[in-house]
Design a protein around this motif. Structure first.
Motif, PDB file in Angstrom:
ATOM      1  N   PHE A   1     -45.656  17.242  62.426  1.00 47.38           N
ATOM      2  CA  PHE A   1     -45.542  16.028  61.629  1.00 47.38           C
ATOM      3  C   PHE A   1     -44.551  16.255  60.495  1.00 47.38           C
ATOM      4  CE2 PHE A   1     -47.600  16.309  57.456  1.00 47.38           C
ATOM      5  CZ  PHE A   1     -48.266  17.522  57.532  1.00 47.38           C
ATOM      6  N   LEU A   2     -43.890  15.176  60.109  1.00 46.50           N
ATOM      7  CA  LEU A   2     -42.918  15.220  59.011  1.00 46.50           C
ATOM      8  C   LEU A   2     -43.534  14.696  57.721  1.00 46.50           C
ATOM      9  CD1 LEU A   2     -39.933  13.954  61.100  1.00 46.50           C
ATOM     10  CD2 LEU A   2     -39.677  15.841  59.495  1.00 46.50           C
ATOM     11  N   THR A   3     -44.308  13.638  57.838  1.00 49.54           N
ATOM     12  CA  THR A   3     -44.919  13.072  56.657  1.00 49.54           C
ATOM     13  C   THR A   3     -46.128  12.256  57.070  1.00 49.54           C
ATOM     14  OG1 THR A   3     -44.517  11.766  54.644  1.00 49.54           O
ATOM     15  CG2 THR A   3     -43.463  11.000  56.661  1.00 49.54           C
ATOM     16  N   ASP A   4     -47.072  12.135  56.145  1.00 50.85           N
ATOM     17  CA  ASP A   4     -48.296  11.391  56.437  1.00 50.85           C
ATOM     18  C   ASP A   4     -48.289  10.023  55.771  1.00 50.85           C
ATOM     19  OD1 ASP A   4     -51.700  11.522  55.232  1.00 50.85           O
ATOM     20  OD2 ASP A   4     -50.950  10.707  57.114  1.00 50.85           O
ATOM     21  N   ASN A   5     -47.609   9.882  54.625  1.00 53.26           N
ATOM     22  CA  ASN A   5     -47.726   8.630  53.892  1.00 53.26           C
ATOM     23  C   ASN A   5     -46.382   8.068  53.480  1.00 53.26           C
ATOM     24  OD1 ASN A   5     -49.246   6.533  52.650  1.00 53.26           O
ATOM     25  ND2 ASN A   5     -48.845   7.478  50.679  1.00 53.26           N
ATOM     26  N   GLY A   6     -45.620   8.780  52.681  1.00 51.92           N
ATOM     27  CA  GLY A   6     -44.330   8.272  52.235  1.00 51.92           C
ATOM     28  C   GLY A   6     -43.222   8.679  53.183  1.00 51.92           C
ATOM     29  N   LEU A   7     -42.546   7.668  53.750  1.00 54.23           N
ATOM     30  CA  LEU A   7     -41.439   7.944  54.670  1.00 54.23           C
ATOM     31  C   LEU A   7     -40.142   7.767  53.899  1.00 54.23           C
ATOM     32  CD1 LEU A   7     -40.726   8.342  57.790  1.00 54.23           C
ATOM     33  CD2 LEU A   7     -40.221   5.899  57.746  1.00 54.23           C
ATOM     34  N   PHE A   8     -39.463   8.866  53.640  1.00 54.01           N
ATOM     35  CA  PHE A   8     -38.203   8.830  52.891  1.00 54.01           C
ATOM     36  C   PHE A   8     -37.061   8.829  53.890  1.00 54.01           C
ATOM     37  CE2 PHE A   8     -39.696   9.753  48.543  1.00 54.01           C
ATOM     38  CZ  PHE A   8     -41.010  10.078  48.814  1.00 54.01           C
ATOM     39  N   VAL A   9     -36.255   7.775  53.845  1.00 54.04           N
ATOM     40  CA  VAL A   9     -35.177   7.597  54.817  1.00 54.04           C
ATOM     41  C   VAL A   9     -33.842   7.680  54.103  1.00 54.04           C
ATOM     42  CG1 VAL A   9     -34.124   6.006  56.457  1.00 54.04           C
ATOM     43  CG2 VAL A   9     -36.606   6.176  56.315  1.00 54.04           C
ATOM     44  N   GLU A  10     -32.939   8.450  54.657  1.00 54.53           N
ATOM     45  CA  GLU A  10     -31.590   8.552  54.098  1.00 54.53           C
ATOM     46  C   GLU A  10     -30.567   8.274  55.194  1.00 54.53           C
ATOM     47  OE1 GLU A  10     -31.769  11.574  50.327  1.00 54.53           O
ATOM     48  OE2 GLU A  10     -31.046  12.350  52.220  1.00 54.53           O
ATOM     49  N   THR A  11     -29.484   7.631  54.794  1.00 58.87           N
ATOM     50  CA  THR A  11     -28.379   7.383  55.732  1.00 58.87           C
ATOM     51  C   THR A  11     -27.119   7.975  55.136  1.00 58.87           C
ATOM     52  OG1 THR A  11     -29.375   5.343  56.560  1.00 58.87           O
ATOM     53  CG2 THR A  11     -27.028   5.658  56.948  1.00 58.87           C
ATOM     54  N   ALA A  12     -26.499   8.843  55.896  1.00 61.00           N
ATOM     55  CA  ALA A  12     -25.259   9.457  55.440  1.00 61.00           C
ATOM     56  C   ALA A  12     -24.411   9.757  56.662  1.00 61.00           C
ATOM     57  CB  ALA A  12     -25.534  10.733  54.656  1.00 61.00           C
ATOM     58  N   HIS A  13     -23.107   9.481  56.526  1.00 62.50           N
ATOM     59  CA  HIS A  13     -22.158   9.769  57.609  1.00 62.50           C
ATOM     60  C   HIS A  13     -22.604   9.135  58.925  1.00 62.50           C
ATOM     61  CE1 HIS A  13     -20.639  12.478  54.618  1.00 62.50           C
ATOM     62  NE2 HIS A  13     -21.734  13.194  54.641  1.00 62.50           N
ATOM     63  N   GLY A  14     -23.172   7.941  58.831  1.00 59.69           N
ATOM     64  CA  GLY A  14     -23.559   7.212  60.026  1.00 59.69           C
ATOM     65  C   GLY A  14     -24.858   7.653  60.668  1.00 59.69           C
ATOM     66  N   GLU A  15     -25.543   8.608  60.063  1.00 61.22           N
ATOM     67  CA  GLU A  15     -26.798   9.092  60.638  1.00 61.22           C
ATOM     68  C   GLU A  15     -27.961   8.787  59.691  1.00 61.22           C
ATOM     69  OE1 GLU A  15     -27.025  12.496  63.377  1.00 61.22           O
ATOM     70  OE2 GLU A  15     -28.117  13.481  61.758  1.00 61.22           O
ATOM     71  N   THR A  16     -29.048   8.309  60.280  1.00 63.69           N
ATOM     72  CA  THR A  16     -30.241   7.998  59.510  1.00 63.69           C
ATOM     73  C   THR A  16     -31.275   9.089  59.747  1.00 63.69           C
ATOM     74  OG1 THR A  16     -29.823   5.630  59.723  1.00 63.69           O
ATOM     75  CG2 THR A  16     -32.047   6.286  59.131  1.00 63.69           C
ATOM     76  N   THR A  17     -31.742   9.690  58.649  1.00 64.35           N
ATOM     77  CA  THR A  17     -32.672  10.795  58.787  1.00 64.35           C
ATOM     78  C   THR A  17     -33.935  10.551  57.976  1.00 64.35           C
ATOM     79  OG1 THR A  17     -31.602  11.984  56.979  1.00 64.35           O
ATOM     80  CG2 THR A  17     -30.885  12.529  59.200  1.00 64.35           C
ATOM     81  N   VAL A  18     -34.986  11.235  58.382  1.00 69.94           N
ATOM     82  CA  VAL A  18     -36.264  11.224  57.673  1.00 69.94           C
ATOM     83  C   VAL A  18     -36.419  12.566  56.971  1.00 69.94           C
ATOM     84  CG1 VAL A  18     -38.767  11.294  58.014  1.00 69.94           C
ATOM     85  CG2 VAL A  18     -37.388   9.614  59.247  1.00 69.94           C
ATOM     86  N   LEU A  19     -36.768  12.507  55.691  1.00 67.03           N
ATOM     87  CA  LEU A  19     -37.005  13.737  54.948  1.00 67.03           C
ATOM     88  C   LEU A  19     -38.467  14.153  55.101  1.00 67.03           C
ATOM     89  CD1 LEU A  19     -35.118  13.040  51.606  1.00 67.03           C
ATOM     90  CD2 LEU A  19     -34.250  14.007  53.735  1.00 67.03           C
ATOM     91  N   PRO A  20     -38.738  15.443  55.139  1.00 67.95           N
ATOM     92  CA  PRO A  20     -40.131  15.880  55.230  1.00 67.95           C
ATOM     93  C   PRO A  20     -40.893  15.480  53.979  1.00 67.95           C
ATOM     94  CG  PRO A  20     -38.602  17.748  55.408  1.00 67.95           C
ATOM     95  CD  PRO A  20     -37.789  16.560  55.089  1.00 67.95           C
ATOM     96  N   GLY A  21     -42.152  15.101  54.173  1.00 71.38           N
ATOM     97  CA  GLY A  21     -42.998  14.745  53.048  1.00 71.38           C
ATOM     98  C   GLY A  21     -43.888  15.911  52.664  1.00 71.38           C
ATOM     99  N   HIS A  22     -44.920  15.604  51.901  1.00 74.89           N
ATOM    100  CA  HIS A  22     -45.843  16.648  51.487  1.00 74.89           C
ATOM    101  C   HIS A  22     -46.552  17.209  52.721  1.00 74.89           C
ATOM    102  CE1 HIS A  22     -49.328  18.528  49.473  1.00 74.89           C
ATOM    103  NE2 HIS A  22     -48.500  18.666  48.463  1.00 74.89           N
TER     104      HIS A  22
END
Lengths: 312, 77
Positions: A158-179
């Motif tokens: 799992f990457l995250t349980d509650n807060g989904l942090f999304v970033e877009t850079a250089h045409g790619e959308t990524t999810v950052l790991p949460g707590h």
């Protein structure tokens, strides 16, 4: 004093910092400060909005102060957020332990603060499947955490349980790991986790158990490309269904489940609108519904994996 | 702010922080108005693409235009 940093961009100003924080971004985006316990008095500031949970259950109030915002969780804590949301000063209510303050900050306040700083944050969980991120988005109680735990205890991470942090850079959308923790109600705990399992100290205001990563629950601590967003249905259905949603519907769902501190701040609102529109245009949004029976989870996982495999 | 999402459109009114959605027909009308056409010209264009009566077209265009104007999303020249 060392300041442990979290991959989502904040630092704690406290000597006994929470465990399992990873160092990533050397520049903290949001600084957290812990104040002394103090009684909550009526704020002398206009109410920006009431924050309610599913079923219109009161959760918090957000006030516009002269130098930022006040976020009040009644009988738990006040959080003063600076105007640029770069600093969050917490004031626990008397008798509230730090573990509760930490939880509120990480899961509620930080997403709001980061939204004011132009970041896209959603009320969602996410898992890593075949090296990419699949997010589960829904209001509380629909099974986001159970789905995440189901994958994390079955060979995925799992990457995250509650807060989904999304970033877009250089045409790619990524999810950052949460707590690195998942909160589960007792019935999900019984179905998915075998004792003994690593648990964080319980929260005073919730009977959910918080499971830390370990042998049973696998965690992905690296950003992953976002390939699917699954909006969870109500579960009033007899079989697992996954259907692509139209872009306009996806926009509404993304807006509904996004964190946004101040909808009256035009520049923030414009950035938020742009970010959600970009996400809604991607061919990654689906509606997932399934009967809420634990014995169905293997079939649900299988359907999600198949949906992911169908991407071009 | 306006963003097209497939055949539909989402409009954000920054002043009120409210989102508005337009279905495909509403999107067509909006795009025609945005290009500077008068309401009469919008109706003329719509008649070419939709097999409905002129009366129906005019009613739909006027209703949408009125709604958008009342919400401050368009101004009448």
């Amino acid at each position: 004093m060392p300041c442990p940093r979290h991959s989502q961009g904040f630092s704690f100003n406290r000597s006994s910092a929470p465990t399992a924080l990873k160092s990533a971004d050397p520049t903290p985006h949001v600084q957290f400060r812990l104040g002394e316990a103090r009684r909550q008095v009526a704020p002398r500031a206009p109410l920006l909005r009431d924050w309610t949970l599913a079923g219109n259950m009161p959760w918090a109030q957000i006030y516009r102060t002269h130098d930022g915002y006040l976020l009040r969780f009644a009988d738990l804590a006040d959080f003063e957020i600076s105007c640029d949301a770069g600093v969050v000063q917490s004031w626990p209510a008397p008798g509230v332990p730090f573990v509760d303050i930490e939880h509120l900050f990480l899961n509620q306040v930080l997403p709001l603060a980061l939204s004011k700083r132009g970041r896209l944050v959603f009320h969602a969980s996410a898992v890593e499947i075949d090296g990419v991120a699949v997010a589960f988005m829904a209001e509380s109680g629909r099974g986001k955490s159970t789905l995440a735990a189901s994958f994390a205890t079955s060979g995925s991470r799992f990457l995250t349980d509650n807060g989904l942090f999304v970033e877009t850079a250089h045409g790619e959308t990524t999810v950052l790991p949460g707590h690195p923790s998942i909160r589960l109600w007792a019935d999900s705990e019984g179905a998915l986790v075998q004792a003994p399992a690593r648990k964080a100290p319980p929260l005073g205001f919730s009977s959910k158990s918080r499971f830390l990563t370990g042998d049973q629950i696998a965690y992905c601590d690296t950003p992953r490309r976002l390939e699917r967003i699954l909006f969870l249905g109500a579960g009033e259905i007899n079989a697992v269904t996954i259907e692509e949603v139209p872009r306009a519907v996806a926009f509404v769902e993304l807006a509904r489940h996004s964190f946004l501190l101040d909808a009256k701040a035009p520049e923030v609102l414009a950035s938020h609108f742009d970010g959600i529109s970009r996400l809604a245009r991607l061919p990654i949004c689906f509606r997932l519904d399934f009967p809420r029976r634990f014995e169905e989870l293997p079939a649900v996982r299988e359907a999600i994996v198949a949906c992911l495999a169908s991407r071009s | 702010m306006v963003r097209q999402l497939g055949e539909e459109t989402v409009i954000l009114d920054l002043a009120s922080g409210t989102y508005f959605g337009l279905d495909p027909v509403g999107t067509s009308i909006w795009q025609l108005m945005e290009s500077g056409k008068t309401l009469r010209e919008v109706c003329d264009s719509m008649m070419k693409d939709y097999e409905v009566s002129r009366e129906d077209i005019e009613r739909d265009v006027l209703t949408l235009a009125t709604n958008l104007r009342e919400r401050g999303l368009i101004e009448t020249a």
